[in-house]
Scaffold this motif. Sequence first.
Motif, PDB file in Angstrom:
ATOM      1  N   ARG A 275       0.830  -1.213   0.000  1.00  0.00           N
ATOM      2  CA  ARG A 275       0.000   0.000   0.000  1.00  0.00           C
ATOM      3  C   ARG A 275       0.860   1.257   0.000  1.00  0.00           C
ATOM      4  N   ASP A 276       1.953   1.231   0.737  1.00  0.00           N
ATOM      5  CA  ASP A 276       2.851   2.383   0.775  1.00  0.00           C
ATOM      6  C   ASP A 276       3.521   2.597  -0.585  1.00  0.00           C
ATOM      7  N   ALA A 277       3.842   1.500  -1.272  1.00  0.00           N
ATOM      8  CA  ALA A 277       4.425   1.607  -2.609  1.00  0.00           C
ATOM      9  C   ALA A 277       3.410   2.190  -3.586  1.00  0.00           C
ATOM     10  N   ILE A 278       2.154   1.767  -3.487  1.00  0.00           N
ATOM     11  CA  ILE A 278       1.102   2.328  -4.342  1.00  0.00           C
ATOM     12  C   ILE A 278       0.992   3.831  -4.125  1.00  0.00           C
ATOM     13  N   ASP A 279       1.010   4.254  -2.861  1.00  0.00           N
ATOM     14  CA  ASP A 279       0.922   5.673  -2.532  1.00  0.00           C
ATOM     15  C   ASP A 279       2.098   6.446  -3.127  1.00  0.00           C
ATOM     16  N   ALA A 280       3.293   5.882  -3.056  1.00  0.00           N
ATOM     17  CA  ALA A 280       4.474   6.564  -3.580  1.00  0.00           C
ATOM     18  C   ALA A 280       4.416   6.676  -5.107  1.00  0.00           C
ATOM     19  N   ILE A 281       3.979   5.619  -5.778  1.00  0.00           N
ATOM     20  CA  ILE A 281       3.845   5.668  -7.234  1.00  0.00           C
ATOM     21  C   ILE A 281       2.816   6.710  -7.631  1.00  0.00           C
ATOM     22  N   ALA A 282       1.710   6.783  -6.879  1.00  0.00           N
ATOM     23  CA  ALA A 282       0.692   7.793  -7.163  1.00  0.00           C
ATOM     24  C   ALA A 282       1.254   9.197  -6.997  1.00  0.00           C
ATOM     25  N   ALA A 283       2.068   9.411  -5.960  1.00  0.00           N
ATOM     26  CA  ALA A 283       2.656  10.731  -5.728  1.00  0.00           C
ATOM     27  C   ALA A 283       3.567  11.140  -6.883  1.00  0.00           C
ATOM     28  N   VAL A 284       4.334  10.194  -7.407  1.00  0.00           N
ATOM     29  CA  VAL A 284       5.190  10.490  -8.557  1.00  0.00           C
ATOM     30  C   VAL A 284       4.343  10.753  -9.799  1.00  0.00           C
ATOM     31  N   ALA A 285       3.266   9.973  -9.976  1.00  0.00           N
ATOM     32  CA  ALA A 285       2.400  10.137 -11.147  1.00  0.00           C
ATOM     33  C   ALA A 285       1.713  11.492 -11.164  1.00  0.00           C
ATOM     34  N   GLU A 286       1.509  12.099 -10.008  1.00  0.00           N
ATOM     35  CA  GLU A 286       0.933  13.448  -9.978  1.00  0.00           C
ATOM     36  C   GLU A 286       1.838  14.438 -10.699  1.00  0.00           C
ATOM     37  N   GLN A 287       3.130  14.175 -10.703  1.00  0.00           N
ATOM     38  CA  GLN A 287       4.097  15.068 -11.344  1.00  0.00           C
ATOM     39  C   GLN A 287       4.475  14.596 -12.744  1.00  0.00           C
ATOM     40  N   SER A 288       4.671  13.289 -12.919  1.00  0.00           N
ATOM     41  CA  SER A 288       5.190  12.766 -14.182  1.00  0.00           C
ATOM     42  C   SER A 288       4.790  11.308 -14.323  1.00  0.00           C
ATOM     43  N   LEU A 289       3.921  11.022 -15.290  1.00  0.00           N
ATOM     44  CA  LEU A 289       3.534   9.628 -15.500  1.00  0.00           C
ATOM     45  C   LEU A 289       4.701   8.828 -16.061  1.00  0.00           C
ATOM     46  N   THR A 290       5.583   9.469 -16.814  1.00  0.00           N
ATOM     47  CA  THR A 290       6.773   8.777 -17.310  1.00  0.00           C
ATOM     48  C   THR A 290       7.582   8.205 -16.149  1.00  0.00           C
TER      49      THR A 290
ATOM     50  N   MET B 195      -0.002  -1.629  -7.819  1.00  0.00           N
ATOM     51  CA  MET B 195       0.980  -0.575  -8.066  1.00  0.00           C
ATOM     52  C   MET B 195       0.759   0.077  -9.426  1.00  0.00           C
ATOM     53  N   GLN B 196       0.292  -0.690 -10.394  1.00  0.00           N
ATOM     54  CA  GLN B 196      -0.057  -0.101 -11.689  1.00  0.00           C
ATOM     55  C   GLN B 196      -1.186   0.914 -11.524  1.00  0.00           C
ATOM     56  N   CYS B 197      -2.147   0.626 -10.670  1.00  0.00           N
ATOM     57  CA  CYS B 197      -3.241   1.556 -10.420  1.00  0.00           C
ATOM     58  C   CYS B 197      -2.748   2.860  -9.796  1.00  0.00           C
ATOM     59  N   GLY B 198      -1.584   2.818  -9.144  1.00  0.00           N
ATOM     60  CA  GLY B 198      -1.020   4.048  -8.613  1.00  0.00           C
ATOM     61  C   GLY B 198      -0.828   5.101  -9.691  1.00  0.00           C
ATOM     62  N   MET B 199      -0.541   4.681 -10.915  1.00  0.00           N
ATOM     63  CA  MET B 199      -0.388   5.640 -12.011  1.00  0.00           C
ATOM     64  C   MET B 199      -1.708   6.358 -12.283  1.00  0.00           C
ATOM     65  N   SER B 200      -2.804   5.609 -12.322  1.00  0.00           N
ATOM     66  CA  SER B 200      -4.116   6.215 -12.538  1.00  0.00           C
ATOM     67  C   SER B 200      -4.479   7.155 -11.400  1.00  0.00           C
ATOM     68  N   ILE B 201      -4.211   6.727 -10.174  1.00  0.00           N
ATOM     69  CA  ILE B 201      -4.566   7.530  -9.003  1.00  0.00           C
ATOM     70  C   ILE B 201      -3.864   8.884  -9.039  1.00  0.00           C
ATOM     71  N   GLY B 202      -2.563   8.883  -9.289  1.00  0.00           N
ATOM     72  CA  GLY B 202      -1.809  10.121  -9.297  1.00  0.00           C
ATOM     73  C   GLY B 202      -2.230  11.052 -10.420  1.00  0.00           C
ATOM     74  N   LEU B 203      -2.440  10.504 -11.603  1.00  0.00           N
ATOM     75  CA  LEU B 203      -2.840  11.332 -12.740  1.00  0.00           C
ATOM     76  C   LEU B 203      -4.216  11.939 -12.505  1.00  0.00           C
ATOM     77  N   ALA B 204      -5.152  11.155 -11.980  1.00  0.00           N
ATOM     78  CA  ALA B 204      -6.487  11.679 -11.690  1.00  0.00           C
ATOM     79  C   ALA B 204      -6.422  12.784 -10.645  1.00  0.00           C
ATOM     80  N   ARG B 205      -5.610  12.590  -9.610  1.00  0.00           N
ATOM     81  CA  ARG B 205      -5.489  13.616  -8.567  1.00  0.00           C
ATOM     82  C   ARG B 205      -4.958  14.920  -9.145  1.00  0.00           C
TER      83      ARG B 205
END
Length: 375
Positions: A68-83, A242-252
């Motif tokens: 869960r913590d890894a998902i949160d971290a991936i989402a935080a990065v995705a908020e800035q850069s999906l790449t 963890m893949q869903c973390g990308m969607s979460i960050g981009l949506a946020r």
Amino acid sequence: MPDTAATDTTSVARKPLPADLQAWLEAHTQQLDTAQELAGAVLPQLAAAGLFRIGVPEALGGSGGDVRDAIDAIAAVAEQSLTSAFVFWGHRTFIEYVLQSSNDALKARWLQPLLAGEHAGATGLSNAMKFLSGIESLQITAAQAGDGWQLDGGLAWITNLRKEGFVAAAAVNMPNGAPPAVMAFAGDAPGVTRSPDLDLMALRGSNTAAVWLNAVPAGAADVIALDARKFLPAVRPAFLGMQCGMSIGLARASLRSALALCAKTRNTLTDRVLELQTALDDAVARLLEGVHDGRFQSAAAPMFRLRITLAEIVQAAVMLELQASGGRAYLRDHGLDFARRWRESAFIPIVTPSLTQLQIELQKQSAAGPASATE
């Protein structure tokens, strides 16, 4: 598998990115999306911030927590850069394979270099996940060679094939009637050929390429799991979560931008933005609970539906951002961040397993009856 060391099943607290990484992502997010020049820098930046150690037991060199913590971290990065989040997901997913493998030799060779970002890890199991659902045959075949094997075949699309050095995972058809296995192979192994980076319309700094294997030697120390049919369902919740973390960050990111624009101009959209934010928060809570308590290992369908839901929320969020921006979104000097998020959002439905593949699998499970939902 559920983390038996943790007892709560509530959502993890969202943590900000380290300031140095935040500043680097903000400075380079456009270039990471549109060019390849910084592809080699992404992994060291994420590693220097300690992100690859998140969700890894402290006894193994991590910083503790769980997936869960890894998902949160991936989402935080995705908020800035999906790449960068895409690279993060591929690398951290490979780390998860090593963590869940019973092969001590594999752990001894790869875990610490991966945690430190000294070597890139490439998940490589998109083909395997499609194989698990009966969508695609395996693309790599092993032939017996002494005490080990030789691997032949190719994978058309893998992310984080860092030119400075990578190790990738692949599901492999095994000889002599043995079940398919999951193997690791290094980019500098004899017979491994990496293509030039794929000519993507976005996420161009992600080191995404094809790879071909020609009589690549593999031994017992390269085995991630001898039975892919057992291993893949066990790691699928982490893979998809963890893949869903990308969607979460981009949506946020899109919803935050839309809300800020609404405060200045089109207040009639505010209620719709807040309603979608609530839907996102609910989906995230259900995802984290299911990943943590293990329910998605025995019932994949609810997780597939969450992946679809989050992808749909991304599309709706970007559309709301466009509507809140109005014509300014079409002006290059005003809409660079929006244009990047628009391109990034086009990737979410097609990253493997794609929404189409998940919908087909859900239809198959529905037609087969309740028993298939546990596969």
